[in-house]
Design an enzyme around this catalytic site. Structure first.
Site, short mmCIF file in Angstrom:
data_model
loop_
_atom_site.label_atom_id
_atom_site.label_comp_id
_atom_site.label_asym_id
_atom_site.label_seq_id
_atom_site.Cartn_x
_atom_site.Cartn_y
_atom_site.Cartn_z
N GLU A 185 0.86 -1.19 0.00
CA GLU A 185 0.00 0.00 0.00
C GLU A 185 0.89 1.24 0.00
O GLU A 185 1.97 1.25 0.60
CB GLU A 185 -0.91 0.02 1.23
N ASP A 209 -17.90 -10.07 -9.65
CA ASP A 209 -17.89 -9.36 -8.37
C ASP A 209 -17.26 -7.98 -8.50
O ASP A 209 -17.67 -7.03 -7.83
CB ASP A 209 -17.13 -10.19 -7.33
#
Length: 209
Positions: free
Chosen positions: A123, A148
């Site tokens: 991240e 999804d």
């Protein structure tokens, strides 16, 4: 005197023969050395070309595998196929990541509960990349993962149901890519630029037609 001259001449011829043989040996040695050098260059180029060909074929195969479902989602829900494919490429590293190969999650979509697995991920936080652990959804197939992903674009997050409206309502893939970044899909500050670059490099916009 004549005998001595003949002896000298034989000696000179012998020396000349030795010189010729030495020259032949040097030429052979140089030929072998140069030939081996050029063979190594040719063989290295051949290996590199074969590797590039395998890489190109693997990428083409991945696109062909995910494109039909991405196009089906676009036709029904107006999520650009090029965006879906490009995200799958970036998030799964062309379908080679552990998350995509073992758990069929192409998009790094987070999850909770029994139907998720803890994985390490990167991240971008505070101006630098850090490695963390998080839970990611598990799917039965790549097609389920694509479905999804479309559902996420349409329904948003628990915190904001309209979170990805800019993606769904975009007029082109560039707007959609910027919408993804603005909506916080990824922490990478260059996420939109990377998506657009992948789409243009591999002509993924052709799947939007």
């Amino acid at each position: 005197m004549a005998k001595r001259r003949r002896k000298k001449m034989r000696k000179k011829r012998a020396q000349g023969n030795i010189f010729v043989w030495l020259l032949v040996i040097v030429i052979i040695f140089l030929g072998v050395y140069v030939g081996h050098h050029f063979y190594r260059i040719w063989n290295q180029q051949r290996i590199e070309q074969a590797a590039l060909k395998r890489d190109r074929e693997a990428k083409e195969l991945f696109i062909k595998q995910v494109a039909p479902e991405a196009q089906a989602m676009q036709n029904t829900y107006h999520v650009y196929a090029s965006i879906t494919i490009a995200q799958a490429i970036l998030e799964s590293n062309w379908g080679t990541s552990k998350l995509s190969t073992e758990y069929h999650n192409l998009f790094g979509i987070k999850g909770t509960g029994a139907n998720s697995k803890v994985m390490t991920t990167k991240e971008y936080v505070g101006g630098k990349w850090i490695v963390i652990k998080d839970r990611f959804r598990v799917y039965n197939s790549w097609n389920d993962s694509i479905k999804d992903h479309t559902r996420l674009m349409l329904q948003g997050t628990d915190m904001n149901r309209q979170n990805y409206d800019r993606v769904v309502k975009a007029d082109n893939y560039e707007e959609a890519a910027k919408g993804l970044q603005q909506s916080g899909y990824a922490t990478d500050p260059n996420y939109a630029r990377k998506l657009i670059s992948v789409i243009q490099t591999y002509k993924l916009y052709n799947y939007d037609k």
